[in-house]
Design a protein around this motif. Structure first.
Motif, mmCIF file in Angstrom:
data_model
loop_
_atom_site.group_PDB
_atom_site.id
_atom_site.type_symbol
_atom_site.label_atom_id
_atom_site.label_comp_id
_atom_site.label_asym_id
_atom_site.label_seq_id
_atom_site.Cartn_x
_atom_site.Cartn_y
_atom_site.Cartn_z
ATOM 1 N N TRP A 1 -3.444 2.830 -10.023
ATOM 2 C CA TRP A 1 -3.670 2.076 -8.789
ATOM 3 C C TRP A 1 -4.462 0.808 -9.087
ATOM 4 O O TRP A 1 -5.286 0.781 -10.003
ATOM 5 C CB TRP A 1 -4.491 2.889 -7.776
ATOM 6 C CG TRP A 1 -3.876 4.164 -7.309
ATOM 7 C CD1 TRP A 1 -3.059 4.342 -6.228
ATOM 8 C CD2 TRP A 1 -4.060 5.473 -7.885
ATOM 9 N NE1 TRP A 1 -2.717 5.671 -6.094
ATOM 10 C CE2 TRP A 1 -3.308 6.390 -7.091
ATOM 11 C CE3 TRP A 1 -4.762 5.963 -8.980
ATOM 12 C CZ2 TRP A 1 -3.256 7.760 -7.367
ATOM 13 C CZ3 TRP A 1 -4.709 7.316 -9.264
ATOM 14 C CH2 TRP A 1 -3.963 8.192 -8.461
ATOM 15 N N ARG B 1 3.141 10.442 -3.939
ATOM 16 C CA ARG B 1 3.095 9.713 -2.670
ATOM 17 C C ARG B 1 2.160 10.382 -1.653
ATOM 18 O O ARG B 1 1.558 9.694 -0.824
ATOM 19 C CB ARG B 1 4.502 9.599 -2.074
ATOM 20 C CG ARG B 1 5.331 8.527 -2.782
ATOM 21 C CD ARG B 1 6.770 8.531 -2.315
ATOM 22 N NE ARG B 1 7.498 7.409 -2.901
ATOM 23 C CZ ARG B 1 7.515 6.186 -2.378
ATOM 24 N NH1 ARG B 1 6.851 5.922 -1.261
ATOM 25 N NH2 ARG B 1 8.189 5.228 -2.968
ATOM 26 N N PRO C 1 -0.604 1.474 -5.082
ATOM 27 C CA PRO C 1 -0.099 2.234 -6.226
ATOM 28 C C PRO C 1 0.805 1.345 -7.089
ATOM 29 O O PRO C 1 1.579 0.551 -6.554
ATOM 30 C CB PRO C 1 0.732 3.351 -5.580
ATOM 31 C CG PRO C 1 0.499 3.254 -4.103
ATOM 32 C CD PRO C 1 0.020 1.872 -3.811
ATOM 33 N N ARG D 1 4.363 8.657 -9.681
ATOM 34 C CA ARG D 1 3.593 8.478 -8.440
ATOM 35 C C ARG D 1 3.516 9.796 -7.690
ATOM 36 O O ARG D 1 4.441 10.597 -7.727
ATOM 37 C CB ARG D 1 4.271 7.471 -7.501
ATOM 38 C CG ARG D 1 4.025 6.032 -7.792
ATOM 39 C CD ARG D 1 4.579 5.176 -6.657
ATOM 40 N NE ARG D 1 3.852 5.403 -5.399
ATOM 41 C CZ ARG D 1 4.180 4.840 -4.251
ATOM 42 N NH1 ARG D 1 5.223 4.036 -4.168
ATOM 43 N NH2 ARG D 1 3.482 5.087 -3.144
ATOM 44 N N GLY E 1 -0.426 8.403 -12.642
ATOM 45 C CA GLY E 1 -0.598 7.497 -11.503
ATOM 46 C C GLY E 1 -1.522 6.362 -11.905
ATOM 47 O O GLY E 1 -2.471 6.568 -12.668
ATOM 48 N N ASP F 1 -1.282 9.267 -2.715
ATOM 49 C CA ASP F 1 -1.412 7.846 -2.365
ATOM 50 C C ASP F 1 -1.780 7.690 -0.889
ATOM 51 O O ASP F 1 -2.679 6.919 -0.537
ATOM 52 C CB ASP F 1 -0.091 7.099 -2.623
ATOM 53 C CG ASP F 1 0.221 6.941 -4.111
ATOM 54 O OD1 ASP F 1 -0.684 7.157 -4.924
ATOM 55 O OD2 ASP F 1 1.378 6.596 -4.430
ATOM 56 N N GLY G 1 4.141 0.487 -2.960
ATOM 57 C CA GLY G 1 3.699 0.293 -4.337
ATOM 58 C C GLY G 1 4.032 -1.102 -4.841
ATOM 59 O O GLY G 1 4.724 -1.875 -4.180
ATOM 60 N N GLN H 1 0.833 -1.205 0.000
ATOM 61 C CA GLN H 1 0.000 0.000 0.000
ATOM 62 C C GLN H 1 0.870 1.260 0.000
ATOM 63 O O GLN H 1 0.527 2.266 -0.611
ATOM 64 C CB GLN H 1 -0.922 0.010 1.227
ATOM 65 C CG GLN H 1 -2.048 -1.026 1.144
ATOM 66 C CD GLN H 1 -2.723 -1.267 2.480
ATOM 67 O OE1 GLN H 1 -2.129 -1.043 3.539
ATOM 68 N NE2 GLN H 1 -3.959 -1.743 2.441
#
Lengths: 296, 296
Positions: free
Chosen positions: A258, A281, A268, A279, A256, A284, A138, A135
């Motif tokens: 997911w 973060r 991600p 990404r 991005g 996320d 990634g 999670q």
């Protein structure tokens, strides 16, 4: 890990006369045999399932999961299900299970013993694995051709595309192919090059301030319950969301990507077919926290 | 119908130290639960099967069936199976069952309880239904697009095309589609128009004095054990046989089309998509008699 809980449901179809829930639900040890070898669930993978998450004892998106179960039942021409008793079985399983942060409730309905016309059903409650590494860190993902054209749900409805059936041998094989390629998961693409879904997850891509996922009905993929929740969350963050067909190569230039599911919430994609993806973060982390906090 | 017989096999993999068959095989009532809800056979259709016919207590093509089971196991990355103990389980099931003209022995091997790495296996013996009506009268068949290209086994091996898995929900759905169309069975075709197979049978077409079936390895279909036996029989009749890709439309002008399987032996297709096909009733009868008489 704490002890799993099994609740059998019988009958799972609406009874002609009311039957008290206490007589329709039976808690029994999960490690004891509960299914006969003549049950079409095991001989033909002929049945459906849903997996609902529960955070600190509160179910997440139980309604959409039960509705999707009913949708799968219709796609498989199963008898009408009594969603109320299934919901009660879920709550009973939660109450019988030791309190944990992340519980998973797997609902299974099979076509039943061959020739009986009487579905077999149960809820199995077990503690979810900690997915923090994926999670937060990634995952690496490979694209796999699912072999089907993107329009197969329309042209060949008997292929059950978009139903959540027990016939998941291909999804499991895709997981082994992922391991062979040294990645964590896969994204299925159609033979004509469109993004479909993960074997147990929905694909979401970001373009600027918009989140996009493929339209389930058109592409014969599963409508995502976690994806629907995520879209609401993203909109509350001021982002826009939408459904449209995504060409496979659009993922390479997305801002991005997911994979979302009840089991892992949101992961991600950090690398796709060995190429690093963009990404954010901070985003996320906010999306993960919001998803996990849904039912608290 | 006589009482079915269930023989559980444990372990079904070759043991490190020899274990007497008597300790590995357990006969138990078939109508009692024998599978846990955590078995990947029922949660994911993650396993394989074979159905062997036995005429008057003698198995038909048991060797080819066991070899095909081992082939399916390899395709699914299952542990190596001990075919000898499975063969013993089949014989035990036959001896425990009341003597009948046509017995079917269904061998199932699942990946086992999730996380155990230990396959679950059994043999289930039950009396075959009388198929005389369809064997003599013939069947009406519809063609259904299987959605896959004919080369999918080569391009996407993770789709398990040609493995006999427990994930048969689509095959079952095809049967319901057949009923909706008012026919008895279906023949799957590839999305690029080649003949594949029936949901539980092999397709054989006749052109003059030659019988033809599609090549299993190229097309990702199941190599037919009954088809192999039928080819030997046809050759003993002075006919020639061969494997080649068949375009769907070639069936319309064939001098005969049959669906063959262990369960139904041989059924002539009398109508394909509502058009009558050519039949040679004398040949049909001779092929049926020879197939049924194999193990007597």
């Amino acid at each position: 890990m704490s002890q799993p809980v099994l609740v059998l449901i019988d009958p799972v179809t609406p009874p002609a006369q009311p039957i008290p829930a206490a007589e329709r639900l039976r808690v029994q040890p999960a490690d004891q045999p509960a299914v006969t070898v003549t049950d079409l669930g095991v001989t033909r993978g002929d049945g459906i399932f849903e997996t609902i998450g529960a955070a600190h004892g509160k179910t997440q998106a139980a309604g959409p999961h039960l509705e999707r179960l009913a949708r799968s039942a219709r796609m498989l021409d199963l008898p009408e299900l009594d969603l109320a008793i299934i919901g009660e079985a879920v709550e009973l399983a939660i109450s019988e299970h030791a309190p944990v942060e992340h519980l998973l409730l797997k609902i299974v309905v099979t076509r039943g013993i061959e020739g009986s016309g009487h579905p077999t059903a149960w809820v199995y409650a077990f503690e979810g694995e900690d997915a923090t590494d994926q999670q937060v860190g990634g995952i690496a993902v490979a694209r796999l051709d699912r072999g089907y054209r993107s329009d197969v749900a329309t042209t060949s409805p008997w292929l059950l595309a978009g139903a959540k059936t027990l016939s998941y041998a291909i999804n499991r094989a895709a997981g082994r192919e992922a391991a062979r390629r040294g990645v964590d998961d896969v994204i299925f693409t159609s033979s004509d090059g469109y993004v479909l879904e993960g074997p147990t997850s929905t694909v979401i891509a970001r373009f600027g301030d918009t989140l996009v996922t493929p339209p389930p009905e058109d592409l014969g993929i599963l409508p995502g319950t976690t994806q629907a929740a995520l879209f609401e969350i993203a909109e509350s963050f001021g982002m826009s969301t939408g459904y449209r067909a995504l060409k496979s190569e659009e993922l390479d230039s997305a801002d991005g990507v997911w994979l979302v599911s009840s089991g892992h919430q949101i992961r991600p994609v950090r690398a796709l077919d060995n190429r690093e993806l963009t990404r954010d973060r901070d985003l996320d982390a906010r999306l993960l926290a919001a998803l996990q906090g849904r039912a608290r």
